[in-house]
Design an enzyme around this catalytic site. Structure first.
Site, PDB file in Angstrom:
ATOM      1  N   SER A  69       0.804  -1.096   0.263  1.00  0.00           N
ATOM      2  CA  SER A  69      -0.081   0.628   0.306  1.00  0.00           C
ATOM      3  C   SER A  69       0.594   1.561  -0.090  1.00  0.00           C
ATOM      4  O   SER A  69       2.326   1.249   0.762  1.00  0.00           O
ATOM      5  CB  SER A  69      -1.187   0.166   1.073  1.00  0.00           C
ATOM      6  OG  SER A  69      -1.898  -1.203   1.044  1.00  0.00           O
TER       7      SER A  69
HETATM    8  N1  SAH Z   1      -0.901  -4.778   3.914  1.00  0.00           N
HETATM    9  C1  SAH Z   1      -0.438  -4.891   3.092  1.00  0.00           C
HETATM   10  C2  SAH Z   1      -1.487  -4.423   2.120  1.00  0.00           C
HETATM   11  C3  SAH Z   1      -1.390  -5.788   1.001  1.00  0.00           C
HETATM   12  S1  SAH Z   1      -2.207  -5.769  -0.666  1.00  0.00           S
HETATM   13  C4  SAH Z   1       1.195  -3.757   2.937  1.00  0.00           C
HETATM   14  O1  SAH Z   1       1.669  -2.843   3.883  1.00  0.00           O
HETATM   15  O2  SAH Z   1       1.586  -3.271   1.512  1.00  0.00           O
HETATM   16  C5  SAH Z   1      -3.725  -7.009   0.022  1.00  0.00           C
HETATM   17  C6  SAH Z   1      -3.513  -8.244   0.756  1.00  0.00           C
HETATM   18  O3  SAH Z   1      -4.943  -8.596   0.741  1.00  0.00           O
HETATM   19  C7  SAH Z   1      -3.265  -8.724  -0.970  1.00  0.00           C
HETATM   20  O4  SAH Z   1      -1.880  -9.440  -0.352  1.00  0.00           O
HETATM   21  C8  SAH Z   1      -4.452 -10.420  -1.676  1.00  0.00           C
HETATM   22  O5  SAH Z   1      -3.564 -11.197  -0.725  1.00  0.00           O
HETATM   23  C9  SAH Z   1      -4.404  -9.641   0.493  1.00  0.00           C
HETATM   24  N2  SAH Z   1      -6.373 -10.776   0.402  1.00  0.00           N
HETATM   25  C10 SAH Z   1      -7.165 -10.838  -0.273  1.00  0.00           C
HETATM   26  N3  SAH Z   1      -7.999 -10.888   0.389  1.00  0.00           N
HETATM   27  C11 SAH Z   1      -7.421 -11.615   1.664  1.00  0.00           C
HETATM   28  C12 SAH Z   1      -8.550 -12.869   2.138  1.00  0.00           C
HETATM   29  N4  SAH Z   1     -10.064 -12.329   1.859  1.00  0.00           N
HETATM   30  N5  SAH Z   1      -8.224 -12.854   3.236  1.00  0.00           N
HETATM   31  C13 SAH Z   1      -7.332 -12.238   3.495  1.00  0.00           C
HETATM   32  N6  SAH Z   1      -5.862 -11.609   2.365  1.00  0.00           N
HETATM   33  C14 SAH Z   1      -6.938 -11.027   1.674  1.00  0.00           C
END
Ligand code: SAH
Length: 218
Positions: A69
């Site tokens: 993010s």
């Molecule tokens: N928090 C991260 C951002 C990751 S993007 C950071 O620090 O940059 C969002 C993430 O959510 C992705 O890796 C995706 O695989 C995950 N995601 C999507 N749906 C999900 C679900 N139902 N349960 C767990 N993770 C999920």
């Protein structure tokens, strides 16, 4: 004459300080959030080839069609969740590469972070290991179901956009707890839910763009 080699650790720490100054200019004023983001080496959470952009104000690819993010969005979500209280026991849905979990670890008593894509969770584990953060736990799970084994949570932060707030997440919110989630499809908005007894108060914040919250694990 001896030329001094640029020290990569020093360069990264300067880039991080510039990122934090930019966050301040963008309106982030919670000193503890800014301090946490000064501590966490964001470049260690992206591919080596992207390290030079790690402190830019953008989301970056982390593989598996997912992204780390944007720093401003991480700061903003945490600042709003923190306003006037401690984060306490915190659940992060969508750990991705683990960056936000690391930031949260400086502000929460415990961080439980779930990720549905197993290889990404392994990557998060690898990225977090050298930081030796004692209060972060990672699990491969579908965050739509929350993480019942450690519920209730004072804070729930969802890093992927959903059409509506998953019921399990509301149920796992402690009294007085707060949940932040991007809602919507192509048009998304951050929404904060505050639980007072069995009343859930909703506030709508700014427009954002997140990857979708999917179901199941892979
Ligand atoms: N928090 C991260 C951002 C990751 S993007 C950071 O620090 O940059 C969002 C993430 O959510 C992705 O890796 C995706 O695989 C995950 N995601 C999507 N749906 C999900 C679900 N139902 N349960 C767990 N993770 C999920």
């Amino acid at each position: 004459m001896m030329l001094r080699q640029p020290d990569p650790a020093q360069a990264a720490s300067r880039a991080r300080a510039r990122m934090v100054e930019r966050l301040r200019a963008q309106g982030i004023s919670d000193e503890r959030v800014l301090a946490a983001m000064t501590q966490v080496p964001r470049h260690a959470f992206v591919e080596k080839g992207l390290a030079y952009s790690a402190y830019d104000d953008t989301a970056l690819p982390i593989g598996y069609q997912q992204t780390i993010s944007q720093p401003l969005v991480v700061a903003r979500m945490i600042e709003v969740l923190r306003a006037g209280r401690e984060l306490g026991r915190t659940l992060e849905v969508g750990a991705g590469c683990g960056y936000q979990a690391a930031v949260l670890s400086f502000l929460a008593t415990e961080v439980y972070a779930v990720e549905r894509i197993r290889p990404l969770l392994d990557l998060a584990r690898e990225n977090l290991r050298p930081l030796r953060l004692p209060n972060v736990r990672l699990k491969c799970a579908d965050g739509n179901l929350g993480l019942p084994e450690a519920a209730p949570y004072d804070t729930i932060i969802v890093a992927a956009a959903a059409p509506s707030v998953p019921d399990s997440l509301k149920k796992q919110l402690a009294p007085g707890g707060r949940l932040m989630i991007p809602l919507g499809g192509t048009d998304q908005r951050l929404v904060m839910i505050e639980r007072q007894g069995n009343v859930f108060r909703e506030s709508r914040l700014e427009a954002v763009r997140f990857v979708p919250l999917l179901t199941g694990t892979e």
